[in-house]
Design a protein around this motif. Structure first.
Motif, PDB file in Angstrom:
ATOM      1  N   SER A 179       0.809  -1.232   0.000  1.00  0.00           N
ATOM      2  CA  SER A 179       0.000   0.000   0.000  1.00  0.00           C
ATOM      3  C   SER A 179       0.835   1.272   0.000  1.00  0.00           C
ATOM      4  O   SER A 179       0.502   2.240  -0.680  1.00  0.00           O
ATOM      5  CB  SER A 179      -0.941  -0.003   1.210  1.00  0.00           C
ATOM      6  OG  SER A 179      -0.188   0.058   2.419  1.00  0.00           O
ATOM      7  N   ILE A 216      -5.812   0.865   2.261  1.00  0.00           N
ATOM      8  CA  ILE A 216      -5.895  -0.384   3.030  1.00  0.00           C
ATOM      9  C   ILE A 216      -5.975  -0.075   4.523  1.00  0.00           C
ATOM     10  O   ILE A 216      -6.629  -0.789   5.285  1.00  0.00           O
ATOM     11  CB  ILE A 216      -4.670  -1.290   2.725  1.00  0.00           C
ATOM     12  CG1 ILE A 216      -4.824  -2.637   3.439  1.00  0.00           C
ATOM     13  CG2 ILE A 216      -3.380  -0.620   3.144  1.00  0.00           C
ATOM     14  CD1 ILE A 216      -6.001  -3.450   2.980  1.00  0.00           C
ATOM     15  N   THR A 254      -3.993   5.445   4.622  1.00  0.00           N
ATOM     16  CA  THR A 254      -3.958   4.785   3.319  1.00  0.00           C
ATOM     17  C   THR A 254      -5.303   4.098   3.052  1.00  0.00           C
ATOM     18  O   THR A 254      -6.127   3.949   3.962  1.00  0.00           O
ATOM     19  CB  THR A 254      -2.840   3.736   3.287  1.00  0.00           C
ATOM     20  OG1 THR A 254      -3.115   2.725   4.268  1.00  0.00           O
ATOM     21  CG2 THR A 254      -1.488   4.383   3.592  1.00  0.00           C
TER      22      THR A 254
END
Length: 499
Positions: free
Chosen positions: A325, A385, A383
């Motif tokens: 990520s 994720i 982020t």
């Protein structure tokens, strides 16, 4: 006044006794100067273990008698005794009480004996014992009450002769506190040996206090106090909260006289004692002082170990997703405040990009503005994720290792970042007290929705409520509600991702 370690203690404390406290050479109660404090020359012990053993033996004899004359098989008798005594012990029925009355306690013991008989019933059926539980209970209850009456008579006799007794301290120098000291002296059958009182104001009569409220710890050690009675007086209740909690965390029984008890507003139940017409509400022992706390630790180790094993494939996939990520480590380590303010390093899956400079509100401003500033910082650096991990609480899975290590528990107050914890400790009432137990993966505040940008004051209130009323059953309730909440979050996150 005597100065001990920078603190002043009332003149009634013997300087020689204070010296012994400092060098730890003696724990017996010295004779004070005030004639109002009735301390015997010989040391008087509680003998709580002997008290419990006496009741267990008499209970066993009383429960065995009906089975013998009813012709019950001996294996069933043994199982019945084990089941009944275990149930009685689990409810604290062998705990030394202040007021002893077998007849008053009979209604409570009736249900406990019935539960013991019910647990032993399958064994009776397997042995082919033709025994009616109702008939057995009908004979067992009067035998049990008779046995308890005999045991209580023996204990009261020993108390009247002052062979056994608990050094007792009264907190509060009002009229009620003075009446309590007089009652303790005139009625030794209650097993409470009054050593004196602490007061935040001026005494009402010739009796002098042993010191001020802030001298509690020193007085407890000097006089070997085993019980503390809190009587409302000139001292404000807010000032007594910390003192009561401090005494309860030690192996000391704490009792509180309820407000307005003389107009029928006092509570009832097994935790309420009657001291010559004055109700005393027993404060439950601090969780860390209970033997059952060790069971909680065993459960923590077992559950976290099994969970780490079963969830290893999922955690490996999440670690890969975090690595892809954004740049940075997979695991995020952060120093947080744990049990008794100790520093612990908790593990989480990283959900944010590299840290930006800390917001100004991290060390200044109100608690509300601090939490709001932190929430904004998280949203800016999160982020994709990481957003999913936070919404499903999967970022917390590495903390199972913290639990296995003993840094945390499955259930307890959530650990706070060190910087914020220091700020909140100075600005939020009761915040320091929430560190009395080990921090947890989930907690009473969290299952009530108090997480993220929510009130720190309310979190502290819920955390302290959890500590005061801790039990294994409450831990189970919190875990079940946590699983349900995580499931709802996962479903919501999946729906949002599908849109």
């Amino acid at each position: 006044m005597i100065d001990v370690g920078g603190r002043q203690l009332g003149e009634t404390l013997d300087p020689e006794a204070v010296r012994h406290v400092l060098d730890g050479s003696v724990r017996t109660a010295p004779r004070p100067d005030s004639a109002a404090l009735h301390l015997p020359d010989a040391e008087v012990r509680e003998h709580r273990g002997l008290f419990r053993a006496l009741l267990v033996v008499l209970d066993a004899i009383a429960l065995a008698l009906p089975t013998l004359w009813l012709g019950t098989p001996l294996p069933y008798v043994a199982v019945l005794l084990v089941a009944a005594l275990a149930v009685l012990a689990s409810f604290g029925s062998h705990r030394p009480r202040i007021s002893l009355s077998a007849l008053d306690e009979a209604p409570r013991h009736l249900t406990r004996l019935g539960l013991g008989l019910l647990l032993a019933a399958p064994v009776a059926h397997a042995l082919g014992a033709d025994l009616s539980l109702a008939v057995h209970l009908l004979w067992a209850v009067p035998c049990f009450v008779a046995g308890r009456s005999l045991g209580y008579a023996l204990v009261r006799g020993a108390r009247r002769r002052r062979l056994v007794g608990s050094p007792t301290l009264v907190l509060g120098g009002g009229r009620l506190g003075m009446d309590l000291l007089t009652t303790l002296d005139e009625h030794p059958e209650f097993g409470l040996r009054g050593v004196g009182f602490l007061s935040g104001g001026s005494p009402l009569d010739e009796r002098e206090p042993l010191g001020h409220m802030e001298d509690l710890d020193l007085v407890l050690d000097t006089y070997g106090v085993r019980k503390v009675v809190v009587a409302y007086g000139p001292t404000r209740e807010a000032e007594l909260v910390g003192l009561v909690r401090s005494a309860a965390e030690r192996d000391i029984e704490v009792y509180i006289v309820p407000r307005f008890f003389d107009v029928g507003l006092s509570p009832n139940g097994p935790d309420v004692e009657d001291l010559w017409g004055i109700p005393l509400h027993r404060v439950r022992r601090a969780a860390l002082r209970r033997g059952v706390w060790r069971v909680k630790r065993v459960i923590d180790v077992a559950v976290s170990g099994v969970a780490l094993t079963l969830l290893a494939p999922l955690m490996a996939l999440l670690a890969l997703a975090v690595r892809i990520s954004s740049p940075g480590p997979i695991l995020f380590r952060q120093p947080r405040t744990g049990h008794d303010g100790a520093e612990i390093s908790i593990l989480k899956f990283r959900t944010l990009r590299p840290a930006a400079p800390a917001p100004a509100a991290a060390t200044t401003g109100s608690t509300r503005s601090t939490m709001h500033a932190r929430q904004i910082d998280v949203e800016q650096r999160q982020t994709r994720i990481g957003n999913l991990l936070r919404r499903t609480s999967l970022d917390e899975l590495p903390q199972l290792w913290n639990i296995l290590r003993g840094d945390m528990s499955l259930v307890g107050p959530r650990p706070e970042e060190r910087t914020y914890a220091a700020q909140f400790a100075d600005s939020v009432y009761g915040y320091r007290d929430r560190h009395r137990l080990a921090v947890g993966l989930t907690g009473w505040a969290q299952v009530h929705g108090l997480r993220g940008d929510t009130s720190i004051e309310e979190r502290a209130r819920f955390d302290n409520s959890y500590i005061e009323h801790w039990s294994l059953w409450r831990d189970l309730v919190i875990l079940v509600r946590t699983v349900a909440a995580v499931h709802r979050q996962a479903v919501t996150a999946a729906r949002s991702a599908a849109r």
